[in-house]
Scaffold this motif. Structure first.
Motif, PDB file in Angstrom:
ATOM      1  N   LYS A  89      -4.261  -6.374 -29.325  1.00  0.00           N
ATOM      2  CA  LYS A  89      -4.357  -5.028 -28.760  1.00  0.00           C
ATOM      3  C   LYS A  89      -3.080  -4.575 -28.048  1.00  0.00           C
ATOM      4  O   LYS A  89      -2.945  -3.407 -27.697  1.00  0.00           O
ATOM      5  CB  LYS A  89      -5.539  -4.949 -27.774  1.00  0.00           C
ATOM      6  CG  LYS A  89      -6.885  -5.295 -28.406  1.00  0.00           C
ATOM      7  CD  LYS A  89      -8.002  -5.259 -27.370  1.00  0.00           C
ATOM      8  CE  LYS A  89      -9.326  -5.759 -27.932  1.00  0.00           C
ATOM      9  NZ  LYS A  89      -9.844  -4.908 -29.020  1.00  0.00           N
ATOM     10  N   VAL A  90      -2.166  -5.514 -27.797  1.00  0.00           N
ATOM     11  CA  VAL A  90      -0.922  -5.182 -27.102  1.00  0.00           C
ATOM     12  C   VAL A  90       0.254  -5.827 -27.838  1.00  0.00           C
ATOM     13  O   VAL A  90       0.062  -6.569 -28.799  1.00  0.00           O
ATOM     14  CB  VAL A  90      -0.952  -5.670 -25.631  1.00  0.00           C
ATOM     15  CG1 VAL A  90      -2.065  -4.969 -24.861  1.00  0.00           C
ATOM     16  CG2 VAL A  90      -1.129  -7.181 -25.561  1.00  0.00           C
ATOM     17  N   GLN A 134      -4.304   1.239 -20.186  1.00  0.00           N
ATOM     18  CA  GLN A 134      -5.045   2.134 -21.070  1.00  0.00           C
ATOM     19  C   GLN A 134      -6.299   1.456 -21.620  1.00  0.00           C
ATOM     20  O   GLN A 134      -7.367   2.076 -21.737  1.00  0.00           O
ATOM     21  CB  GLN A 134      -4.144   2.591 -22.228  1.00  0.00           C
ATOM     22  CG  GLN A 134      -3.027   3.540 -21.826  1.00  0.00           C
ATOM     23  CD  GLN A 134      -3.567   4.839 -21.249  1.00  0.00           C
ATOM     24  OE1 GLN A 134      -4.569   5.381 -21.714  1.00  0.00           O
ATOM     25  NE2 GLN A 134      -2.896   5.342 -20.207  1.00  0.00           N
ATOM     26  N   GLN A 169       5.848  -2.192 -21.315  1.00  0.00           N
ATOM     27  CA  GLN A 169       4.977  -1.572 -22.317  1.00  0.00           C
ATOM     28  C   GLN A 169       3.596  -2.238 -22.323  1.00  0.00           C
ATOM     29  O   GLN A 169       2.571  -1.554 -22.393  1.00  0.00           O
ATOM     30  CB  GLN A 169       5.615  -1.677 -23.701  1.00  0.00           C
ATOM     31  CG  GLN A 169       4.802  -0.994 -24.805  1.00  0.00           C
ATOM     32  CD  GLN A 169       5.507  -1.046 -26.159  1.00  0.00           C
ATOM     33  OE1 GLN A 169       6.659  -1.475 -26.247  1.00  0.00           O
ATOM     34  NE2 GLN A 169       4.827  -0.615 -27.186  1.00  0.00           N
ATOM     35  N   GLU A 205      -0.068  -0.635 -21.760  1.00  0.00           N
ATOM     36  CA  GLU A 205      -1.126  -0.794 -22.763  1.00  0.00           C
ATOM     37  C   GLU A 205      -2.386  -1.378 -22.142  1.00  0.00           C
ATOM     38  O   GLU A 205      -3.511  -0.942 -22.459  1.00  0.00           O
ATOM     39  CB  GLU A 205      -0.632  -1.690 -23.899  1.00  0.00           C
ATOM     40  CG  GLU A 205       0.434  -1.039 -24.768  1.00  0.00           C
ATOM     41  CD  GLU A 205       1.109  -2.020 -25.712  1.00  0.00           C
ATOM     42  OE1 GLU A 205       1.681  -1.557 -26.715  1.00  0.00           O
ATOM     43  OE2 GLU A 205       1.077  -3.243 -25.446  1.00  0.00           O
TER      44      GLU A 205
END
Length: 214
Positions: free
Chosen positions: A115-116, A167, A160, A164
C-alpha cells in the motif's frame, strides 16, 4: 617491519570489504523479507548480524594494533581512522537490518507493504549501501559522492511513506498497528541510508584527507 605493516594493512582492507559485503547481504535480505514470508531469510539475517558484530571487533582490534605497534604515517593513519569510523556505521546497518527483519512477518501478514512505497525505499537504500562499499573497494570518490546525493531520494521516499500512511489511516484502509510497523521499517531504512552516507564520507576522507563535516 614495513613488509609486516603492509601485510596488516592489506588484511585490514580485505576485512573491511568482507564486513561491507555482510552489510549488503543483511540489508538485501531484510528488503526481501518485507515482500515474502520466508523463515530462512530471518534466520540468515540473524546469523549475518552476529557475523557483522564479530567482524567489527576483529577489525577494531587490528586497527588498534596497527596504531600502537606500527606507528603509521599520516596517510596510513588516515585510512585506519576512517576504517574505525566505517565499521561503527556498518555495525549499525547490521542492527537495523535485523530490526526490519523483526517487523517483516507482521508487515507481510497484513499485506500492508503493497500500500506504500516501502519497496522503492528498500531498493534505494540497498543501492546506497552497495555503492558505499564499492566506492571504498575502488577508492572511487565520484561514486561516494553519488551515495551522498542519493540520500535525498531516500529521505523523500520516507516523507512520502508518512503521507501515504496518514491517508490510509484516514480512509481506514490500514489499522494503527500495521501503520506503525511500516513507519518503523521505513525509519530503519532511512537510518541505514544515513549510515551509508557516513561510510561514503569516510571513504572520501581516506582518499583525499578532507571530510565535508569536519
Amino acid at each position: 617491519m614495513r613488509i609486516q605493516f603492509d601485510q596488516q594493512m592489506e588484511r585490514l582492507h580485505v576485512e573491511l570489504i568482507r564486513m561491507g559485503s555482510l552489510c549488503e547481504e543483511g540489508i538485501a535480505l531484510s528488503a526481501k523479507a518485507l515482500q515474502e514470508k520466508n523463515p530462512a531469510f530471518l534466520q540468515r539475517i540473524a546469523a549475518v548480524e552476529v557475523e557483522i558484530d564479530d567482524k567489527e571487533r576483529e577489525i577494531e582490534d587490528l586497527c588498534m594494533r596497527l596504531i600502537l605497534q606500527q606507528q603509521p604515517v599520516a596517510r596510513d593513519l588516515r585510512f585506519i581512522s576512517a576504517a574505525m569510523k566505517m565499521i561503527s556505521d556498518m555495525e549499525r546497518i547490521g542492527d537495523q537490518a535485523a530490526d526490519i527483519a523483526d517487523l517483516a512477518p507482521y508487515i507481510v501478514e497484513n499485506n500492508s507493504q503493497s500500500k506504500v512505497h516501502i519497496g522503492d525505499m528498500a531498493l534505494a537504500t540497498v543501492k546506497m549501501v552497495t555503492d558505499s562499499v564499492e566506492a571504498f573497494v575502488k577508492t572511487d570518490v565520484d561514486l561516494a559522492e553519488q551515495v551522498i546525493a542519493a540520500d535525498d531520494e531516500v529521505d523523500g521516499l520516507f516523507n512520502q511513506i508518512k503521507e501515504e500512511l496518514m491517508q490510509l489511516i484516514y480512509s481506514r484502509e490500514i489499522d494503527a498497528k500495521a501503520s506503525m510497523d511500516l513507519l518503523m521499517a521505513a525509519k530503519y531504512f532511512e537510518r541505514i541510508g544515513d549510515h551509508a552516507v557516513n561510510i561514503a564520507e569516510w571513504v572520501e576522507f581516506s582518499i583525499s584527507g578532507q571530510h565535508r563535516k569536519l
